[in-house]
Scaffold this motif. Structure first.
Motif, PDB file in Angstrom:
ATOM      1  N   GLY A  77      -0.302  -8.533   8.288  1.00  0.00           N
ATOM      2  CA  GLY A  77      -0.837  -8.728   6.940  1.00  0.00           C
ATOM      3  C   GLY A  77      -1.899  -9.810   6.830  1.00  0.00           C
ATOM      4  N   LYS A  78      -2.431 -10.280   7.952  1.00  0.00           N
ATOM      5  CA  LYS A  78      -3.417 -11.373   7.925  1.00  0.00           C
ATOM      6  C   LYS A  78      -4.694 -10.963   7.174  1.00  0.00           C
ATOM      7  N   SER A  79      -5.218  -9.797   7.533  1.00  0.00           N
ATOM      8  CA  SER A  79      -6.445  -9.344   6.857  1.00  0.00           C
ATOM      9  C   SER A  79      -6.191  -9.095   5.380  1.00  0.00           C
ATOM     10  N   THR A  80      -5.057  -8.488   5.096  1.00  0.00           N
ATOM     11  CA  THR A  80      -4.724  -8.212   3.701  1.00  0.00           C
ATOM     12  C   THR A  80      -4.655  -9.508   2.894  1.00  0.00           C
ATOM     13  N   HIS A  87      -7.284 -14.546  16.869  1.00  0.00           N
ATOM     14  CA  HIS A  87      -6.405 -14.265  18.005  1.00  0.00           C
ATOM     15  C   HIS A  87      -6.693 -15.228  19.155  1.00  0.00           C
ATOM     16  N   PHE A 105       0.869  -1.186   0.000  1.00  0.00           N
ATOM     17  CA  PHE A 105       0.000   0.000   0.000  1.00  0.00           C
ATOM     18  C   PHE A 105       0.892   1.217   0.000  1.00  0.00           C
ATOM     19  N   PRO A 123       1.014 -11.264  14.778  1.00  0.00           N
ATOM     20  CA  PRO A 123       0.801  -9.971  15.427  1.00  0.00           C
ATOM     21  C   PRO A 123       0.006  -8.997  14.561  1.00  0.00           C
ATOM     22  N   SER A 124      -0.518  -7.988  15.208  1.00  0.00           N
ATOM     23  CA  SER A 124      -1.263  -6.948  14.530  1.00  0.00           C
ATOM     24  C   SER A 124      -0.390  -6.285  13.463  1.00  0.00           C
ATOM     25  N   GLY A 125      -0.940  -6.117  12.283  1.00  0.00           N
ATOM     26  CA  GLY A 125      -0.199  -5.452  11.212  1.00  0.00           C
ATOM     27  C   GLY A 125       0.670  -6.398  10.406  1.00  0.00           C
ATOM     28  N   GLU A 175     -11.028 -12.759  11.963  1.00  0.00           N
ATOM     29  CA  GLU A 175     -11.247 -12.478  13.387  1.00  0.00           C
ATOM     30  C   GLU A 175     -12.734 -12.406  13.726  1.00  0.00           C
ATOM     31  N   LEU A 211       4.330   0.802   1.268  1.00  0.00           N
ATOM     32  CA  LEU A 211       4.456  -0.081   2.424  1.00  0.00           C
ATOM     33  C   LEU A 211       4.180  -1.511   1.994  1.00  0.00           C
TER      34      LEU A 211
HETATM   35  N1  LIG Z   1      -6.147  -0.108   2.425  1.00  0.00           N
HETATM   36  C1  LIG Z   1      -4.980   0.097   3.051  1.00  0.00           C
HETATM   37  N2  LIG Z   1      -4.260   1.206   2.773  1.00  0.00           N
HETATM   38  C2  LIG Z   1      -3.071   1.424   3.380  1.00  0.00           C
HETATM   39  N3  LIG Z   1      -2.505   0.590   4.262  1.00  0.00           N
HETATM   40  C3  LIG Z   1      -3.159  -0.533   4.596  1.00  0.00           C
HETATM   41  C4  LIG Z   1      -4.441  -0.842   3.998  1.00  0.00           C
HETATM   42  N4  LIG Z   1      -4.856  -2.027   4.508  1.00  0.00           N
HETATM   43  C5  LIG Z   1      -3.897  -2.420   5.363  1.00  0.00           C
HETATM   44  N5  LIG Z   1      -2.875  -1.543   5.425  1.00  0.00           N
HETATM   45  C6  LIG Z   1      -1.665  -1.677   6.228  1.00  0.00           C
HETATM   46  O1  LIG Z   1      -1.141  -2.958   6.009  1.00  0.00           O
HETATM   47  C7  LIG Z   1      -0.602  -3.502   7.194  1.00  0.00           C
HETATM   48  C8  LIG Z   1      -1.203  -4.870   7.446  1.00  0.00           C
HETATM   49  O2  LIG Z   1      -2.578  -4.708   7.729  1.00  0.00           O
HETATM   50  P1  LIG Z   1      -3.538  -5.935   8.003  1.00  0.00           P
HETATM   51  O3  LIG Z   1      -4.866  -5.340   8.283  1.00  0.00           O
HETATM   52  O4  LIG Z   1      -3.443  -6.911   6.915  1.00  0.00           O
HETATM   53  O5  LIG Z   1      -2.919  -6.535   9.333  1.00  0.00           O
HETATM   54  P2  LIG Z   1      -3.495  -7.671  10.281  1.00  0.00           P
HETATM   55  O6  LIG Z   1      -2.459  -8.706  10.373  1.00  0.00           O
HETATM   56  O7  LIG Z   1      -4.847  -8.082   9.819  1.00  0.00           O
HETATM   57  O8  LIG Z   1      -3.604  -6.896  11.659  1.00  0.00           O
HETATM   58  P3  LIG Z   1      -4.719  -7.031  12.824  1.00  0.00           P
HETATM   59  O9  LIG Z   1      -4.346  -8.226  13.631  1.00  0.00           O
HETATM   60  O10 LIG Z   1      -4.535  -5.769  13.614  1.00  0.00           O
HETATM   61  O11 LIG Z   1      -6.053  -7.145  12.176  1.00  0.00           O
HETATM   62  C9  LIG Z   1      -0.866  -2.495   8.296  1.00  0.00           C
HETATM   63  O12 LIG Z   1       0.287  -1.747   8.507  1.00  0.00           O
HETATM   64  C10 LIG Z   1      -1.941  -1.626   7.714  1.00  0.00           C
HETATM   65  O13 LIG Z   1      -1.843  -0.314   8.208  1.00  0.00           O
END
Ligand SMILES: Nc1ncnc2c1ncn2[C@@H]1O[C@H](COP(=O)(O)OP(=O)(O)OP(=O)(O)O)[C@@H](O)[C@H]1O
Ligand SMILES: [Mg+2]
Lengths: 216, 225
Positions: B41-44, B181, B13, B37-39, B149, B16
């Protein structure tokens, strides 16, 4: 002039005011949606044109816009203006003006929708059109109803601006009688008319709002 | 048979880098748990797998259909519970109404919501809403169900009821990919587990392997629970 003659003349004006009100809504509510789509379009030119349109319509007096619509055909194209054109000019003027306001209200409503609604619909296989019509629009209507009510109440009062083109609506006729008979009476009747009209509008809009309150 | 295969997925993104090189397969009938951990990339990763985001590089091969259960449910607030579940099968899949209704009632019963079909989402608890959203996804008869989640927007007391439903689906051999989690849940229910860290799969394997791994970052992460 006795009271019943006066009331008779005023009531014909009343009908014209109601006509302007109803037709303005009939044309401007859908037109607003079209402009709103333009404003939110991916195509830059469309977006730019719609923004300019909205900005001009909201940034200049409606009275002046009515004049431009009425006299424009003559000054721009040299077309002879007939008296019967005045009501049409009023309807065009009102429709294009109110459409701009509605477009912005629609846009605010659509943009306030949580992205999760689109994502859920996408995952369930809804097409873009199905998502908009069945998922987004009904919720947007509920959200924007208070703003629409505001505009509609303003419109009731704005119909009196048609007097600048001498369309024989409520206010024009009241003014004519008042000056020829030197009496305040027609203005009192006119004021009552606008006030009761708006009370009715409030009741109707309230009913619709209550109907939509079956969910949150 | 593998239902889903992701190969060398990369996603960033605006500069990043969020997914750095992710490859995974999902086999029919398995439960894949994704932790990290949070961030990390799991949701992505789930959003790429479900088409909500497009990966910058890599390919995804599907061998079936999928549904997604969101963290915050995303039910349609203007539809009743029953309509939330039946609208897409009817409108999108154009299936027979009698059949869709019958299946929806079976699903509602399974979710313990048989008396809620006429309710609107706002009248339900978070746990009930999440069960409706699981039923809504299941009504489409997906081959894979993704969960992001599914319990983290819920009060702790309501978490259990959702986990129970997912556990039941696992027993029925529903193929699922679950970001969670809830470490005990991942340990007990998932067949395979992926530990993500910094946009990479740091540890993967059967749940026994992963939870007994000596990977430093993973142990540090698990230590927080
Ligand atoms: N649409 C977006 N635009 C910019 N950055 C994004 C976007 N979506 C996610 N990110 C960034 O990508 C990184 C990974 O995000 P993601 O949501 O995949 O993490 P996660 O593992 O699901 O975290 P969590 O456990 O907090 O849900 C984070 O730094 C987030 O800020
Ligand atoms: Mg996440």
């Amino acid at each position: 002039m006795n009271l019943s003659v006066m009331l008779q003349q005023l009531s014909s004006g009343m009908l014209v005011s109601i006509e302007i009100f109803v037709l303005t809504l009939v044309f401007s509510l859908p037109l607003g949606l079209v402009i709103c789509f333009g404003r939110m379009s991916k195509i830059t030119v469309l977006r730019w044109l719609s923004s300019a349109y909205i900005s001009i319509m909201r940034g200049t007096p409606l009275m002046l816009q009515l004049m431009v619509v009425y006299f424009g055909p003559y000054f721009i194209f040299g077309v002879r203006i007939t008296k019967s054109y005045s009501i049409i000019a009023v309807l065009i003027g009102f429709a294009i003006n109110y459409a701009a306001y509605f477009a912005e209200i629609y846009r605010g409503g659509i943009e306030s929708m949580p992205v999760g609604q689109y994502e859920a619909a996408k995952l369930l296989g809804y097409s873009k059109a199905q998502t908009f019509i069945h998922i987004i629009l009904p919720q947007v209507v509920k959200r924007i109803l208070p703003s629409i009510t505001n505009e509609v109440i303003t419109l009731v009062k704005d119909t009196s601006l048609a007097f600048v083109l001498a369309v024989s609506e409520m206010f024009t006729i009241a003014k004519q009688i008042a000056s020829s008979q030197t009496t305040m009476m027609p203005f009192v009747v006119a004021a009552l008319f606008y006030y009761i009209f708006n009370l009715l509008v409030a009741v109707v809009m309230n009913t619709i709002e209550r109907k939509l309150n079956y969910y949150r | 048979m593998s239902l889903l295969e992701m190969r060398h997925i990369k996603k960033s993104f605006d500069g990043l880098s969020v997914l750095k090189d992710i490859s995974l397969t999902v086999e029919e009938g398995e439960v894949l748990g994704i932790i990290g951990p949070s961030g990390s990339g799991k949701s992505t990763l789930l959003r790429c797998a479900t088409g909500l985001e497009t990966q910058d590089e890599g390919e995804i091969l599907y061998n079936g259909t999928f549904g997604l259960v969101f963290q915050n449910f995303n039910l349609f607030p203007h539809y009743t519970v029953l309509k939330n579940i039946t609208d897409a099968p009817l409108r999108v899949q154009k299936r027979k109404k009698s059949e869709v209704m019958e299946e929806a009632r079976v699903l509602l019963k399974k979710m313990g919501l048989e008396d809620k079909e006429k309710a609107y989402p706002y009248q339900l608890s978070g746990g009930q809403q999440q069960r409706v959203s699981i039923a809504r996804a299941l009504a489409m008869k997906p081959d894979i169900l993704f969960f992001d989640e599914p319990t983290s927007a819920l009060d702790p007391e309501l978490t259990g009821e959702i986990l129970k439903v997912i556990r039941q689906l696992a027993e029925e051999k529903m193929t699922m990919v679950i970001v969670t989690h809830e470490m005990n849940f991942a340990k007990n229910v998932a067949d395979h587990v992926i530990f993500m860290d910094g946009g990479l799969i740091a540890v993967e394997g059967t749940s026994e392997e992963v939870f007994s791994s000596h990977h430093e970052r993973l142990n540090e992460f698990l230590g927080k629970f």
